[in-house]
Write an enzyme that holds these catalytic residues in place. Structure first.
Site, PDB file in Angstrom:
ATOM      1  N   ASP A   1     -28.475  59.723 -14.227  1.00  0.00           N
ATOM      2  CA  ASP A   1     -29.259  58.491 -14.020  1.00  0.00           C
ATOM      3  C   ASP A   1     -30.529  58.570 -14.840  1.00  0.00           C
ATOM      4  OD1 ASP A   1     -27.965  58.856 -10.932  1.00  0.00           O
ATOM      5  OD2 ASP A   1     -27.958  56.868 -11.840  1.00  0.00           O
TER       6      ASP A   1
ATOM      7  N   ASP B   1     -22.858  51.852  -7.075  1.00  0.00           N
ATOM      8  CA  ASP B   1     -23.823  52.949  -7.165  1.00  0.00           C
ATOM      9  C   ASP B   1     -25.008  52.627  -6.261  1.00  0.00           C
ATOM     10  OD1 ASP B   1     -25.703  54.315 -10.014  1.00  0.00           O
ATOM     11  OD2 ASP B   1     -25.874  54.622  -7.851  1.00  0.00           O
TER      12      ASP B   1
HETATM   13  C1  DX5 Z   1     -30.521  54.440  -8.342  1.00  0.00           C
HETATM   14  C2  DX5 Z   1     -29.591  55.560  -8.676  1.00  0.00           C
HETATM   15  C3  DX5 Z   1     -28.932  56.024  -7.396  1.00  0.00           C
HETATM   16  C4  DX5 Z   1     -28.078  57.226  -7.552  1.00  0.00           C
HETATM   17  C5  DX5 Z   1     -27.208  57.395  -6.336  1.00  0.00           C
HETATM   18  O1  DX5 Z   1     -31.199  54.039  -9.447  1.00  0.00           O
HETATM   19  O2  DX5 Z   1     -28.619  55.120  -9.614  1.00  0.00           O
HETATM   20  O3  DX5 Z   1     -28.183  54.950  -6.905  1.00  0.00           O
HETATM   21  O4  DX5 Z   1     -27.302  57.121  -8.663  1.00  0.00           O
HETATM   22  O5  DX5 Z   1     -28.058  57.572  -5.294  1.00  0.00           O
HETATM   23  P1  DX5 Z   1     -27.601  57.661  -3.768  1.00  0.00           P
HETATM   24  O6  DX5 Z   1     -26.135  57.994  -3.730  1.00  0.00           O
HETATM   25  O7  DX5 Z   1     -28.470  58.789  -3.231  1.00  0.00           O
HETATM   26  O8  DX5 Z   1     -27.913  56.340  -3.167  1.00  0.00           O
END
Ligand code: DX5
Length: 224
Positions: free
Chosen positions: A44, A183
């Protein structure tokens, strides 16, 4: 052009750990349990402008690839992605996703494809699914954010499921093999909700890396 390491959609749900929540003091240890159970991993990338957070650059891609033994998907949450496509491609990302809201997104998708990589287009929660329409002939992945991008550990936005189903219809109409990825806030329960709405690629960060046994957590998701 060498073949892509990324699988094509096959009706099976792809599990994609997000390294944002991994233990950077021991990346290998963090990712080792997922090696055989995940389909690819996501980095990310945040620039502090497009989202109110800064994460990491292309430098970590080879380390994530080595620690996981999996293909790397770079999710660029950056306001001007054009300047970073070559760097992430050169670092070994096999799929690069840009946000529809970022500057020059269309040109970035063209460039990612010209480099022989898979191209993804991401939508923030407020961005309508109609923004995907002009790209359905070229995309390899659509990412419907189920949180406001910028941080891991946020609450899943169930109202995004309508958008997931609408995106699934667009993909079906395109007749092309396009992943439908979600996501943000994915856990055992929201994974089921997302898959039921039509998602076939789940990015999982905090729920995975905070699990007592990440391997058992992924094995549980496999049953969906
Ligand atoms: C937000 C990120 C998150 C990450 C996943 O910008 O992209 O969404 O990938 O995070 P979790 O699974 O902890 O919500």
């Amino acid at each position: 052009m060498k073949p892509s390491p990324f699988p094509l959609p096959s009706g099976r749900v792809a599990l994609v750990p997000s390294v944002l929540s991994a233990d950077f003091a021991c990346l290998k240890g963090s990712l080792a349990p997922v090696r055989k159970l995940a389909d690819w991993v996501q980095v990310d990338v945040m620039d502090g402008v497009f989202v109110p957070n800064i994460s990491f650059g292309p430098v970590i891609v080879p380390f994530v690839a080595k620690a996981s033994g999996l293909p790397v998907d770079a999710h660029l949450m950056v306001s001007r992605p054009a300047g970073f496509i070559d760097a992430f491609a050169g670092a070994g990302a096999g799929l690069i996703t840009v946000h529809a809201e970022s500057e020059g997104a269309a040109a970035c998708i063209k460039k990612i494809k010209a480099l022989g990589l898979k191209a993804g287009l991401a939508l923030r929660p407020k961005t309508p699914v109609s923004r995907l329409a002009p790209f359905m002939k070229v995309l390899d992945l659509v990412l419907v954010m189920t949180v406001e991008p910028g941080f891991g550990g946020q609450a899943f936005m169930p109202e995004m499921m309508k958008k997931v189903s609408a995106a699934r219809k667009l993909i079906a109409a395109s007749g092309r093999p396009i992943w439908l990825q979600v996501d943000g806030g994915i856990n055992a329960q929201t994974a089921r909700t997302s898959a039921a709405a039509g998602a076939d690629s789940l990015v999982i960060g905090s729920a995975l890396f905070s699990a007592g046994s990440p391997a058992a957590f992924l094995r549980g998701l496999r049953k969906i």
